[in-house]
Design an enzyme around this catalytic site. Sequence first.
Site, PDB file in Angstrom:
ATOM      1  N   THR A  53      40.799  34.757  35.053  1.00 36.30           N
ATOM      2  CA  THR A  53      40.619  36.532  35.509  1.00 36.30           C
ATOM      3  C   THR A  53      42.267  36.627  35.831  1.00 36.30           C
ATOM      4  O   THR A  53      43.014  35.903  36.850  1.00 36.30           O
ATOM      5  CB  THR A  53      39.868  36.617  36.945  1.00 36.30           C
ATOM      6  OG1 THR A  53      39.633  37.738  37.076  1.00 36.30           O
ATOM      7  CG2 THR A  53      39.881  35.168  37.562  1.00 36.30           C
ATOM      8  N   ASP A  54      42.142  38.369  36.839  1.00 37.77           N
ATOM      9  CA  ASP A  54      43.604  38.532  36.720  1.00 37.77           C
ATOM     10  C   ASP A  54      43.422  38.792  38.319  1.00 37.77           C
ATOM     11  O   ASP A  54      44.205  38.811  39.184  1.00 37.77           O
ATOM     12  CB  ASP A  54      43.511  40.427  37.276  1.00 37.77           C
ATOM     13  CG  ASP A  54      42.696  41.373  37.242  1.00 37.77           C
ATOM     14  OD1 ASP A  54      41.376  40.914  37.302  1.00 37.77           O
ATOM     15  OD2 ASP A  54      42.838  41.957  36.773  1.00 37.77           O
ATOM     16  N   GLU A  55      42.749  37.732  38.917  1.00 41.78           N
ATOM     17  CA  GLU A  55      41.834  38.369  40.706  1.00 41.78           C
ATOM     18  C   GLU A  55      42.583  37.240  40.682  1.00 41.78           C
ATOM     19  O   GLU A  55      42.773  37.085  42.024  1.00 41.78           O
ATOM     20  CB  GLU A  55      40.407  38.126  40.886  1.00 41.78           C
ATOM     21  CG  GLU A  55      39.590  38.808  40.219  1.00 41.78           C
ATOM     22  CD  GLU A  55      38.538  39.555  40.319  1.00 41.78           C
ATOM     23  OE1 GLU A  55      37.897  38.751  41.980  1.00 41.78           O
ATOM     24  OE2 GLU A  55      37.366  39.798  39.649  1.00 41.78           O
ATOM     25  N   LYS A 113      38.513  29.994  41.050  1.00 43.24           N
ATOM     26  CA  LYS A 113      39.433  29.734  39.485  1.00 43.24           C
ATOM     27  C   LYS A 113      41.567  30.029  39.572  1.00 43.24           C
ATOM     28  O   LYS A 113      41.855  29.281  38.835  1.00 43.24           O
ATOM     29  CB  LYS A 113      39.055  31.411  39.269  1.00 43.24           C
ATOM     30  CG  LYS A 113      37.846  31.974  38.509  1.00 43.24           C
ATOM     31  CD  LYS A 113      38.078  31.046  37.599  1.00 43.24           C
ATOM     32  CE  LYS A 113      38.312  31.986  36.036  1.00 43.24           C
ATOM     33  NZ  LYS A 113      37.272  30.689  34.905  1.00 43.24           N
TER      34      LYS A 113
END
Length: 359
Positions: free
Chosen positions: A132-134, A162
Amino acid sequence: MILVTGGAGFIGANFVLDWLSASSEAVLNVDKLTYAGNLGTLKSLRSNPKHIFARADVCDRTVMDALLSQHQPRAILHFAAESHVDRSIHGPAEFVQTNVVGTFTLLEAALAYWKALPVADQAAFRFLHVSTDEVFGSLSPDDAPFSETTPYAPNSPYSATKAASDHLVRAYLHTYGLPVVTTNCSNNYGPYQFPEKLIPLVIGNALSGKPLPVYGDGRNIRDWLYVGDHCAAIREVLAHGRLGETYNVGGWNEKTNLDVVHAVCDLLDRLKAKPAGSYRDQITYVADRPGHDRRYAIDARKLERELGWKPAETFETGIEKTVQWYLDNQEWVDEVASGEYRKWVEANYALRASTLSTQ
């Protein structure tokens, strides 16, 4: 054969359906079937001999070893993850277990399996990790979008776990030689998304006459990626991605949460109009999420430059397809909306509404 973990979840199931519609190669689909895993999404594959489903936990090394030995996949695509930020705030332990321990266990099983393969099969094998970009944290309004070299700065238990899984995947390449590649995607939306996420939550609440909860001032920005475009990107990375590389996958669609809610309301006004008024009338502002990142944006030029991928859908075309799908598939929504899900949503947003009213 390829092995897909989390293939009964939102993105994983869309990928499995997409893969089997376009390829004759079989899929071993491994999913624990937690609250967000739904075999109903895969109903159309029940008689498809190319779809082999195994209810299993990626944290169970013995089972993962047995599945790899029995089915001999040429690639592992690792989608399985706990993915909802609010749930990670309320219960981070599950996220550590699935996202960190689960990825570690799967890497250990994959490494042992890969080492035992013939040399030619070792060279062709891939472990594709879907992230994820998070993991990159939050951007200011004028900051450049996240690139593949942006430093990690996760701000929630979800994004921290993540990030940990991304680092483990990288380490297994550099330490042990396991052939890995990683993708970091922006906010996905589309068919079969579990209704705790913003877009299906708004659709469901709007049709039920319930408030449409918007965190804080609604100005948090995300880059929205139609799930079908994400599936196409993963296929390209699996087929042609360079060993050990990471690829950002984004939709080039930065929208505030309020913009998204307005778009959904306006489409519902057109496609399923209320007797009076607009669905926008149901919008309710609730207390913000703790540590809510202000802006995410993805620079996906590397993926386009190296592999020729770019999204086929604009936000306008993708969101209309999505709203129409939910209107046409109310039976799926009703089946997914279990008592556990309703209880969690009611508790989460009731608490936020109560907090806001006391401020």
